[in-house]
Design an enzyme around this catalytic site. Structure first.
Site, PDB file in Angstrom:
ATOM      1  N   ASN A 200       2.223 -11.378  -0.769  1.00 31.70           N
ATOM      2  CA  ASN A 200       3.501 -10.900  -0.245  1.00 31.70           C
ATOM      3  C   ASN A 200       4.302 -12.131   0.170  1.00 31.70           C
ATOM      4  O   ASN A 200       3.988 -12.775   1.146  1.00 31.70           O
ATOM      5  CB  ASN A 200       3.264  -9.987   0.962  1.00 31.70           C
ATOM      6  CG  ASN A 200       4.571  -9.442   1.514  1.00 31.70           C
ATOM      7  OD1 ASN A 200       5.637 -10.015   1.289  1.00 31.70           O
ATOM      8  ND2 ASN A 200       4.494  -8.346   2.232  1.00 31.70           N
ATOM      9  N   CYS A 205       9.739  -6.831  -1.758  1.00 31.82           N
ATOM     10  CA  CYS A 205       9.800  -5.375  -1.755  1.00 31.82           C
ATOM     11  C   CYS A 205       8.870  -4.730  -2.761  1.00 31.82           C
ATOM     12  O   CYS A 205       7.667  -4.873  -2.712  1.00 31.82           O
ATOM     13  CB  CYS A 205      11.235  -4.921  -2.009  1.00 31.82           C
ATOM     14  SG  CYS A 205      12.417  -5.514  -0.800  1.00 31.82           S
ATOM     15  N   HIS A 452       7.439  -0.586   3.373  1.00 33.61           N
ATOM     16  CA  HIS A 452       6.387  -1.302   2.667  1.00 33.61           C
ATOM     17  C   HIS A 452       6.102  -0.571   1.354  1.00 33.61           C
ATOM     18  O   HIS A 452       6.231   0.654   1.275  1.00 33.61           O
ATOM     19  CB  HIS A 452       5.145  -1.344   3.555  1.00 33.61           C
ATOM     20  CG  HIS A 452       4.022  -2.126   2.949  1.00 33.61           C
ATOM     21  ND1 HIS A 452       4.183  -3.427   2.525  1.00 33.61           N
ATOM     22  CD2 HIS A 452       2.730  -1.796   2.682  1.00 33.61           C
ATOM     23  CE1 HIS A 452       3.038  -3.853   2.017  1.00 33.61           C
ATOM     24  NE2 HIS A 452       2.151  -2.892   2.111  1.00 33.61           N
ATOM     25  N   ASP A 469      -2.281  -3.181  -2.593  1.00 29.32           N
ATOM     26  CA  ASP A 469      -1.389  -3.331  -1.442  1.00 29.32           C
ATOM     27  C   ASP A 469      -1.218  -4.828  -1.178  1.00 29.32           C
ATOM     28  O   ASP A 469      -1.939  -5.432  -0.386  1.00 29.32           O
ATOM     29  CB  ASP A 469      -2.027  -2.617  -0.243  1.00 29.32           C
ATOM     30  CG  ASP A 469      -1.103  -2.593   0.970  1.00 29.32           C
ATOM     31  OD1 ASP A 469      -0.039  -3.238   0.896  1.00 29.32           O
ATOM     32  OD2 ASP A 469      -1.444  -1.942   1.973  1.00 29.32           O
TER      33      ASP A 469
END
Length: 1106
Positions: A200, A205, A452, A469
């Protein structure tokens, strides 16, 4: 020059989700795994729930005078919690709100707990406009509170007309669900699942989940690998190479992979890029660019083969034999969520037939206007079907985007041949079986302003799902991937079933926004094998080299404690940097040669390294240690002694550096003879002082380094003047002035040196800096902006390049000016006016920049409201910016500040048009003055027409302004001010006549309890005693000029506090409007229920700049 860069965006939510004390540098939310509800701890009271809604009513809110305000403590999951607010903002112009662990100070060492929660400010007029934001966090001793620094603008909160503060009472809600704590840091995705995640990198996004989805379509990955690239390409400039590199690392790396090269390659390497587009646009940008790069290669057409389908738009006349069709291709389909229970309902809506009749007839070429059917049918579907779910929609009433969290189901197997192929066009090939299996579910968790993104994927279409994730990949079951991503509400189990407590419902803000299906008949081809032989050799070599470099860096990091970094500054560095990169002190140590040396190496051996590097034999080297002085300057302090040079590098660093910096900083003194060959360093006694010299030229406004000299402490500057002239290239007898550069923080200190007194008496010591210039320059100081050294250094210290932006285009720099931070308000506006060619600088109005929101501040700078430029650029917490916004006014700002500007929408009595006028009057004017001014600007139906001014909010009339009301406190920022002629019939009301409110409304069947939504223009109507609804309808139809066939479908209702009672034509309307004790007349009205089909009216603007 001080250039201020905003802090890097390390997260996706622009509201800066941070622990409250750290506004810009604090750690960002940990993306912890969302797990099942925790089982209560053994010592936990039975009545304490794992989830709870806490309501906090704060009375006398505007009179709170503390910076922080805590709620009472409440229990959830066996823990104590409370809500923390900053009523006037945590150094921002927004309300700041956080969830806080109430007993964090007394908890045992190493405690942590994980909670999913949302915080809300309730709108007490319209609850649906409550502001709610959700997040999750792993709380610990370092981060014991978490939430939103910019929760909502203070201007909205404190405006009583908005409904968030009613009777000076504010209502706050916190919904908290405690979850099981997970060990995030020690988890190894590759080891646990065989897959790795994507880093990330802040503000990317939805990109990571989309990339994982595309990577796990093996046929697509293979095609990407087969795109021709060369070893000379750079990944940051080549999308194919960047994607090949990314996919290779995902396939063969053991840890998470970075995406920066890819975002650079297609130009989306800023936060704004992702905020201004959505996942569908990113998907299309990638597809189009890859499609283009694949042309003329072995993989040409792959994108179309995988993702392209076709549908047919048709219009078919009902009464004549005429049909128009148009074939279109698609790469993804956008499906409605609102009003649809599942994917099939969305497809039904997609192919729904629209009737073109009445005023909306179709113009058929040779037949004229005809009744017709209009619709869409599918010619073929692609092997990989991408469905974009419309979770985000524009709400016209609120004039903003909203997220649809409604429950929406999607099947594991999708049959698009159902009901005898009702989605297919006549020319569709019925031999192709359109049966699809679900491959991936892309999820958004959060609200419309941020949140998220992650994805559930089953790479081989087996029963095993995986959650991707960001950096973390976990195994998940089917229920988690499907049912839990439908959205809607989740009912948490009752913790105390014996009592009659209501079930706790938690809105599920995590839900699917994109689905990828693969056609059953194509899955063998698409889920194919991809191995090393599919990857070009140059790519394998390049990536292997990258991996080796990464391992080397990792090794260096692991061994860092064994090494010292030595930074060596030389005369050459000073000459190169002074006057270009730096002006004060002597050198930027980050830009000199650095050596990585083992700590145990004797310093004498290091000198041999230096000899090799610079070609200076060891015997000609002398090293000086640097020291930070109390006045914050950094200068060479003393030479190393011979006994120190036999010590190890590590020992020397510890001697030199009390700040425990890992570096050893040195100045290398080398004396050169006339032939420029090095000489042994001269002996240095206590009487010798090493001074550094800078030369200033006022004509060129240039400062440069000219060298250094040893001088005798009791010698005088006058004795070295000829040497200084020689260093400067001046004649021997040139008269020069000397100044000592003493310090530059927080202000510049540079003092004239008396050439007649000894150096020691002038308190000069080793490492001091003397600046000098020709004396003759001072005699003609009117010719130069900065005639002497002190004024030049003052200018350099305070100069600031300011980026000016037009307030109408707040994202784009318009021009830059180099100014001084000490410029007065008048200096700044005068320079801006000159730049813009404006004669009167008092017509320039400036607005400061908010560093956190990256937007203009809500209030402009008042005339002479800031003393200096620096005051305009300093934000809260002393953070500075280099951006200002400007407007050019039509009247001088001091005059404007004495006026009140109101934006009034005038509704014409006989024409269906609205003109917006800006009325500008002195602040002590009345509403009557506004009306008189307006009469000079508008077209009236007759000369004696009287006007009134109304306050309209969300399509309801809240107030008729009395003519004597002062305009100073009227707020037109959120409410609409409407002016209209008073109808003649209203001027002569009978004793039993009632003036009632009439509003348009519709009811949304997808909302709970069929909530009423007002729209359109509200109006007043007189109702007579005994008048039936049938009589009233005649007058309403005439007033609104609605055609009979449309008006016959309208329903009429009496509404009180939002609840409709439908009326019959025979009902006496006045009987319903007897009560006078309702809360505001606007809450009791005659409602006209019909679809909102009115086009959004075009307003004609008659405005001056604000």
């Amino acid at each position: 020059m001080t250039m201020v860069t905003p802090p890097p965006l390390e997260q996706e939510d622009e509201e800066m989700l941070v622990p409250h004390p750290a506004l810009t540098e604090g750690p960002q939310p940990m993306e912890a795994l969302q797990t099942e509800t925790a089982t209560p701890a053994e010592n936990q009271p039975v009545e304490d729930p794992a989830a709870y809604r806490f309501t906090w009513r704060i009375e006398n809110f505007s009179r709170l005078n503390t910076k922080k305000h805590y709620s009472e403590i409440f229990f959830v999951g066996g823990y104590k919690w409370r809500v923390l607010i900053f009523p006037k903002g945590n150094n921002v112009d927004h309300l700041s709100m956080y969830l806080d662990v109430a007993d964090s100070a007394t908890l045992p060492y190493g405690w942590s707990r994980y909670a999913q929660f949302n915080l809300a400010i309730i709108n007490q007029i319209h609850s649906k406009y409550s502001i709610r934001k959700d997040t999750h966090h792993q709380f610990n001793a370092r981060e014991s509170d978490w939430g939103f620094t910019s929760f909502m603008p203070l201007s909205e909160l404190y405006d009583p007309s908005r409904g968030y503060l009613v009777n000076d009472t504010c209502i706050i809600e916190a919904e908290v669900a405690v979850r099981r704590v997970v060990d995030y840091w020690s988890y190894d995705s590759k080891k646990e699942t065989g897959y790795v995640g994507l880093k990330n990198q802040g503000a990317t996004c939805y990109m990571n989940s989309l990339l994982q989805t595309l990577y796990h379509i093996p046929y697509f990955r293979k095609a990407v690998y087969h795109m021709p690239t060369t070893e000379n390409d750079m990944p940051s400039g080549s999308i194919p190479l960047a994607l090949q590199s990314l996919f290779y690392k995902l396939q063969y790396s053991d840890c998470s992979v970075a995406t920066k090269e890819l975002t650079k390659s297609f130009g989306w390497d800023t936060y704004d890029s992702f905020m201004q587009h959505d996942v569908q646009e990113l998907n299309r940008v990638l597809s189009e660019k890859l499609e283009d790069k694949m042309k003329g290669t072995v993989v040409e057409g792959t994108i179309q083969q995988l993702f392209e389908g076709h549908h047919m738009n048709y219009i078919e006349c009902i009464n004549v034999d005429y049909k128009s069709t148009r074939k279109e291709s698609f790469y993804d389909l956008q499906l409605d969520v609102k009003g649809c229970r599942d994917v099939y309902a969305s497809f039904d809506k997609y192919v729904e037939v629209e009737r073109l009749e009445g005023d909306n007839k179709y113009h058929a070429e040779q037949y004229g206007l005809q009744d017709a059917k209009k619709g869409v049918l599918f010619i073929d579907f692609p092997p990989v079907l991408q469905l974009q779910l419309k979770r985000f929609e524009y709400d016209f009433m609120r004039d903003t985007m909203v997220k649809i969290n409604d429950r929406y189901e999607f099947p594991l197997q999708l049959d698009l041949d159902r009901d005898n192929g009702k989605y297919l066009s006549p020319e569709a090939d019925r031999r192709v079986r359109n049966l699809y299996t679900l491959h991936s579910v892309l999820v958004h968790s959060g609200g419309v302003h941020g949140g998220h993104y992650y994805a559930f994927i089953r790479p081989t279409l087996s029963d095993q799902w995986f959650k991707f994730d960001d950096e973390r990949v976990t195994k998940e079951d089917m229920k988690r991937a499907l049912e839990e991503q439908y959205g809607g509400e989740e009912e948490l189990p009752q913790t105390n079933p014996g009592f009659n407590n209501t079930p706790f419902k938690f809105t599920k803000y995590s839900n699917a926004y994109m689905l990828v299906y693969i056609r059953e008949s194509d899955k063998e081809k698409i889920i194919c094998n991809v191995d090393e032989k599919d990857i070009a050799e140059h790519l394998r070599i390049r990536l292997k080299k990258e991996q080796e470099e990464k391992e080397q860096k990792k090794k260096e990091k692991a061994e860092a404690h064994l090494y010292t970094i030595i930074k060596v500054a030389r005369d050459e560095d000073l000459a190169e940097q002074i006057g270009t990169e730096i002006y004060f002190d002597l050198v930027d140590h980050d830009k000199v040669r650095s050596f990585r040396i083992q700590k145990q190496l004797p310093f004498n051996h290091f000198k041999e390294e230096v000899a090799k590097e610079f070609g200076i034999p060891v015997q000609f080297q002398r090293f000086w240690l640097w020291a930070k002085r109390q006045n914050h300057t950094y200068r060479p302090n003393r030479p190393l002694m011979p006994q120190e040079e036999i010590q190890s590098v590590g020992q020397l660093r510890e001697i030199s550096n009390k700040a425990h910096n890992a570096e050893l900083r040195l100045f290398l003194e080398v004396e050169l003879g006339l032939d420029l060959r090095p000489l042994p360093p001269p002996d240095k006694t206590k009487e010798d002082i090493l001074l550094f010299f800078k030369l200033y030229d006022p004509e060129k406004e240039e400062l440069r380094y000219v060298g250094r000299l040893f001088v005798k402490a009791f010698g005088k500057p006058s004795e070295i003047l000829s040497k200084l002239n020689e260093m400067a290239g001046f004649p021997q007898n040139e008269q020069i002035e000397l100044y000592e550069e003493i310090k530059f923080e927080p202000s510049v200190m540079c003092e004239h040196i008396d050439k007649r007194i000894p150096f020691r008496s002038s308190q000069l010591e080793d490492g001091d800096i003397i600046c000098y210039e020709k004396s003759s320059m001072l005699d003609s100081e009117d010719q130069y902006r900065y005639p002497d050294v002190p004024t030049f250094l003052e200018y350099v210290h305070n100069r600031q390049v300011v980026h000016f932006r037009s307030l109408e285009k707040p994202k784009e720099d318009d021009f830059c000016l180099e100014l001084s931070k000490l410029f007065t308000y008048d200096d700044v506006v005068e320079r801006v006016a000159r730049q813009l060619g404006v004669d009167d600088s008092s017509k320039i109005r400036l607005t400061s920049h908010n560093c956190y929101s990256q937007q203009p501040k809500p209030q402009p700078i008042k005339y002479r409201g800031a003393e200096h430029l620096l005051d305009m650029l300093v934000h809260y917490n002393q953070q500075t910016t280099d951006i200002l916004y400007y407007e050019v006014l039509d009247i001088p700002l001091p005059e404007l500040q004495g006026l009140k500007t109101l934006k009034v929408a005038f509704h014409h009595a006989t024409k269906d048009e609205v003109a917006v006028h800006c009325i500008r009057l002195p602040k002590n004017s009345t509403v009557g003055d506004v009306i008189n001014e307006l009469k000079t600007k508008v077209e009236l139906s007759h000369p004696n027409a009287e006007l009134r001014l109304l306050e309209v909010f969300y399509h309801k009339i809240y107030k008729i302004f009395p003519p004597n009301e002062k305009i100073e406190n009227i707020n037109d920022q959120y409410w609409t001010l409407r002016a209209e002629e008073i109808p003649e019939e209203e001027k002569n009301l009978g004793p039993h006549d009632r003036l009632i409110h009439v509003y348009h409304f519709t009811r949304d069947p997808t909302q709970n309890q069929m909530q009423v939504q007002n729209f359109g223009d509200p109006f007043f109507l007189i109702i007579r005693e005994g008048e039936t609804l049938a009589d009233v309808k005649v007058r309403i139809q005439k007033k609104l000029q609605v055609p009979d066939d449309e008006f016959s479908k309208w329903k009429f209702a009496f509404l009180s506090l939002g609840r409709p009672e439908y009326l019959q034509d025979s009902d006496i309307v006045s009987n319903r409007f007897q009560r006078r004790d309702v809360y505001g007349a606007w809450e009791q009205y005659l409602g006209l229920e019909h679809p909102d089909t009115t086009p959004r009216r075009t307003y004609t603007a008659n405005q001056a700049p604000r």
